[in-house]
Design a protein around this motif. Sequence first.
Motif, PDB file in Angstrom:
ATOM      1  N   GLU A   1       1.115  -1.385  -0.286  1.00 42.90           N
ATOM      2  CA  GLU A   1       0.315  -0.172   0.072  1.00 42.90           C
ATOM      3  C   GLU A   1       1.117   1.200  -0.156  1.00 42.90           C
ATOM      4  O   GLU A   1       2.028   1.590   0.919  1.00 42.90           O
ATOM      5  CB  GLU A   1      -0.707   0.014   1.105  1.00 42.90           C
ATOM      6  CG  GLU A   1      -2.159   1.055   0.834  1.00 42.90           C
ATOM      7  CD  GLU A   1      -2.942   1.030   2.444  1.00 42.90           C
ATOM      8  OE1 GLU A   1      -3.475   2.205   2.512  1.00 42.90           O
ATOM      9  OE2 GLU A   1      -2.553   0.482   2.878  1.00 42.90           O
TER      10      GLU A   1
ATOM     11  N   VAL B   1      -1.838   9.331   6.403  1.00 41.82           N
ATOM     12  CA  VAL B   1      -2.849   8.094   6.743  1.00 41.82           C
ATOM     13  C   VAL B   1      -2.334   8.147   8.573  1.00 41.82           C
ATOM     14  O   VAL B   1      -0.800   8.126   9.108  1.00 41.82           O
ATOM     15  CB  VAL B   1      -1.723   6.585   6.247  1.00 41.82           C
ATOM     16  CG1 VAL B   1      -2.643   5.214   7.315  1.00 41.82           C
ATOM     17  CG2 VAL B   1      -2.852   6.343   5.016  1.00 41.82           C
TER      18      VAL B   1
ATOM     19  N   LEU C   1      -1.806   6.312  11.847  1.00 42.83           N
ATOM     20  CA  LEU C   1      -1.510   4.794  12.168  1.00 42.83           C
ATOM     21  C   LEU C   1      -1.487   4.668  14.343  1.00 42.83           C
ATOM     22  O   LEU C   1      -0.460   5.126  14.857  1.00 42.83           O
ATOM     23  CB  LEU C   1      -0.451   4.350  12.016  1.00 42.83           C
ATOM     24  CG  LEU C   1      -0.694   4.132  10.480  1.00 42.83           C
ATOM     25  CD1 LEU C   1       1.296   3.937   9.960  1.00 42.83           C
ATOM     26  CD2 LEU C   1      -1.113   2.925   9.684  1.00 42.83           C
ATOM     27  N   GLU C   2      -2.492   4.549  15.062  1.00 38.45           N
ATOM     28  CA  GLU C   2      -2.269   4.100  16.382  1.00 38.45           C
ATOM     29  C   GLU C   2      -2.811   3.113  16.921  1.00 38.45           C
ATOM     30  O   GLU C   2      -3.498   2.381  16.198  1.00 38.45           O
ATOM     31  CB  GLU C   2      -3.663   5.163  16.558  1.00 38.45           C
ATOM     32  CG  GLU C   2      -3.625   5.020  18.550  1.00 38.45           C
ATOM     33  CD  GLU C   2      -2.839   5.863  18.923  1.00 38.45           C
ATOM     34  OE1 GLU C   2      -2.943   5.037  20.365  1.00 38.45           O
ATOM     35  OE2 GLU C   2      -2.428   6.381  19.146  1.00 38.45           O
TER      36      GLU C   2
ATOM     37  N   GLU D   1      -6.649   1.285  20.836  1.00 37.30           N
ATOM     38  CA  GLU D   1      -7.954   0.890  20.365  1.00 37.30           C
ATOM     39  C   GLU D   1      -8.869   2.525  19.621  1.00 37.30           C
ATOM     40  O   GLU D   1      -9.521   2.513  19.196  1.00 37.30           O
ATOM     41  CB  GLU D   1      -9.368   0.213  20.788  1.00 37.30           C
ATOM     42  CG  GLU D   1      -9.003   0.793  22.229  1.00 37.30           C
ATOM     43  CD  GLU D   1      -8.430   1.169  23.566  1.00 37.30           C
ATOM     44  OE1 GLU D   1      -8.779   0.722  24.553  1.00 37.30           O
ATOM     45  OE2 GLU D   1      -7.294   0.341  22.837  1.00 37.30           O
TER      46      GLU D   1
ATOM     47  N   ASP E   1      -7.664   9.624   7.849  1.00 32.35           N
ATOM     48  CA  ASP E   1      -7.597   8.001   7.100  1.00 32.35           C
ATOM     49  C   ASP E   1      -7.364   7.598   8.652  1.00 32.35           C
ATOM     50  O   ASP E   1      -5.825   8.098   8.669  1.00 32.35           O
ATOM     51  CB  ASP E   1      -7.382   7.224   5.926  1.00 32.35           C
ATOM     52  CG  ASP E   1      -6.948   5.914   6.358  1.00 32.35           C
ATOM     53  OD1 ASP E   1      -7.645   5.453   7.286  1.00 32.35           O
ATOM     54  OD2 ASP E   1      -5.927   4.963   5.176  1.00 32.35           O
ATOM     55  N   ILE E   2      -7.810   6.671   9.356  1.00 37.03           N
ATOM     56  CA  ILE E   2      -7.110   6.882  11.359  1.00 37.03           C
ATOM     57  C   ILE E   2      -7.240   5.411  11.378  1.00 37.03           C
ATOM     58  O   ILE E   2      -8.530   5.402  11.282  1.00 37.03           O
ATOM     59  CB  ILE E   2      -7.796   7.861  11.790  1.00 37.03           C
ATOM     60  CG1 ILE E   2      -7.367   9.337  11.899  1.00 37.03           C
ATOM     61  CG2 ILE E   2      -7.194   7.446  13.578  1.00 37.03           C
ATOM     62  CD1 ILE E   2      -8.081  10.403  12.883  1.00 37.03           C
ATOM     63  N   ARG E   3      -6.251   5.122  11.429  1.00 35.98           N
ATOM     64  CA  ARG E   3      -6.549   3.604  11.744  1.00 35.98           C
ATOM     65  C   ARG E   3      -6.070   2.715  13.194  1.00 35.98           C
ATOM     66  O   ARG E   3      -4.560   3.154  13.610  1.00 35.98           O
ATOM     67  CB  ARG E   3      -5.475   2.732  10.480  1.00 35.98           C
ATOM     68  CG  ARG E   3      -5.613   3.065   9.280  1.00 35.98           C
ATOM     69  CD  ARG E   3      -4.912   2.143   8.339  1.00 35.98           C
ATOM     70  NE  ARG E   3      -4.862   2.511   6.951  1.00 35.98           N
ATOM     71  CZ  ARG E   3      -4.553   2.486   5.720  1.00 35.98           C
ATOM     72  NH1 ARG E   3      -3.567   1.113   6.081  1.00 35.98           N
ATOM     73  NH2 ARG E   3      -4.846   2.642   4.645  1.00 35.98           N
ATOM     74  N   THR E   4      -6.646   2.646  13.665  1.00 30.94           N
ATOM     75  CA  THR E   4      -6.378   2.462  15.261  1.00 30.94           C
ATOM     76  C   THR E   4      -6.061   0.770  15.755  1.00 30.94           C
ATOM     77  O   THR E   4      -6.080  -0.279  14.858  1.00 30.94           O
ATOM     78  CB  THR E   4      -7.129   2.349  16.169  1.00 30.94           C
ATOM     79  OG1 THR E   4      -8.829   1.589  15.398  1.00 30.94           O
ATOM     80  CG2 THR E   4      -8.430   3.534  16.271  1.00 30.94           C
ATOM     81  N   ARG E   5      -5.224   0.711  16.473  1.00 31.92           N
ATOM     82  CA  ARG E   5      -5.228  -1.316  16.534  1.00 31.92           C
ATOM     83  C   ARG E   5      -4.362  -1.353  15.568  1.00 31.92           C
ATOM     84  O   ARG E   5      -3.797  -2.674  14.206  1.00 31.92           O
ATOM     85  CB  ARG E   5      -6.209  -2.448  16.076  1.00 31.92           C
ATOM     86  CG  ARG E   5      -6.581  -1.965  17.788  1.00 31.92           C
ATOM     87  CD  ARG E   5      -8.443  -2.876  17.398  1.00 31.92           C
ATOM     88  NE  ARG E   5      -9.608  -2.189  18.388  1.00 31.92           N
ATOM     89  CZ  ARG E   5      -9.670  -3.132  19.477  1.00 31.92           C
ATOM     90  NH1 ARG E   5      -8.375  -3.827  20.385  1.00 31.92           N
ATOM     91  NH2 ARG E   5     -10.446  -2.605  20.575  1.00 31.92           N
ATOM     92  N   THR E   6      -3.262  -0.061  15.117  1.00 23.95           N
ATOM     93  CA  THR E   6      -1.676  -0.530  13.862  1.00 23.95           C
ATOM     94  C   THR E   6      -0.805  -0.224  14.641  1.00 23.95           C
ATOM     95  O   THR E   6      -0.858   0.947  14.868  1.00 23.95           O
ATOM     96  CB  THR E   6      -2.522   0.654  13.057  1.00 23.95           C
ATOM     97  OG1 THR E   6      -3.780   0.060  12.408  1.00 23.95           O
ATOM     98  CG2 THR E   6      -0.952   0.521  11.903  1.00 23.95           C
TER      99      THR E   6
ATOM    100  N   VAL F   1       3.982  -3.011  10.222  1.00 24.14           N
ATOM    101  CA  VAL F   1       2.886  -3.302  11.107  1.00 24.14           C
ATOM    102  C   VAL F   1       3.244  -4.650  11.492  1.00 24.14           C
ATOM    103  O   VAL F   1       3.411  -5.543  10.735  1.00 24.14           O
ATOM    104  CB  VAL F   1       1.770  -3.396  10.184  1.00 24.14           C
ATOM    105  CG1 VAL F   1       0.991  -3.074  11.369  1.00 24.14           C
ATOM    106  CG2 VAL F   1       1.552  -2.000   9.604  1.00 24.14           C
TER     107      VAL F   1
END
Length: 351
Positions: A2, A30, A32-33, A36, A92-97, A113
């Motif tokens: 990606e 992007v 990356l958090e 949760e 674009d917020i991606r948790t548990r990442t 990741v």
Amino acid sequence: MEHADVAVIGGGQSGLAAAHALRERGLEPVVLEASERAAGSWPRYYDSLTLFSPAQCSSLPGMPFGGAPDRYPHRDEVVAYLLRYAARLDADIRTRTRIHEVRSDGDGFTLSVEGGGQLSVPAVVAASGTFGRPCRPPLPGLEDFTGVVLHAADYRAPESFAGQRVVVVGAGNSAVQIAAELAVHARVTLAARHPVRFARQLTLGRDLHWWLKRTGIDTLPVGRFLRTPPAQLVIDDGRYRSAVAAGTPDRRPLFTGIDAAKVTWADGSTEEVDTIVLATGYRPDLGYLAPLGALDQGGHPLHREGASTVHPGLAYVGLEWQRSLSSNSLRGVGRDANRVARRLAAHLRRH
């Protein structure tokens, strides 16, 4: 694999401010958090924590904190504010990442990741804060202590310490606040190598942060000249100074040794202690950048006001004294994020 414009590592106050600033410049970050929720470390702080600055001084760019402007918001109010901010950000917020490592890939970076997956980006903003890396200094005899040792990062509430003999190590805001609330339930000593230095929360009816802004001290760009951060002042409305003066908690120099559960004080006296709480701060949680050679031997970033001095496409937001006194606070992180976003946008245009 990606691809994205910019990866922002960390979805707390610093990462959200960075994402806002990047979007203002037409980039699509992007975020990356690892946890949760897009609220950073705030949900994990101790239960009684409130902001040291009033609500009117505690907003991220583009969205006021709201509510009574002179109040000092509770931890849970800050969490709710950050979640609202993230929802309005349209990013674009991606948790548990959780990012395992960042490696150089030509002119850009490849992010791996944990658990699988990779992301290729030309620019990275490291905004992961410090909560994941508590500082546990080598204190005399601590490794021999047979009682309970915990860091302030693991402390939540005082009730479970009822009746204990507790030593809180530190002289900053968290140390004093935790020691004072523990002292209602336990016999507590606040121990440190240096004396506690108090700062009045209100002067002539105005909050300290109003004065810091008015005088320009809050934004003075002196961070790059500081080899080590100055000693932290304890912001106080009078309660903590009075508590220490009354001996609840009592204040002593740091212990000189430990034998099993017995602590030896500077005057030679000894006593048994049940728990030692280390309110000794944190260090930047940036281990994932190690493959880049972007950190010094102590794990601190090599940077100038948030711009990496090793990789032009790498930047930081939310470092203590990154540029000024307010750099790692809600009230100041947006200014640094704007400067970093401007630099990265220029870098990406050139490449």
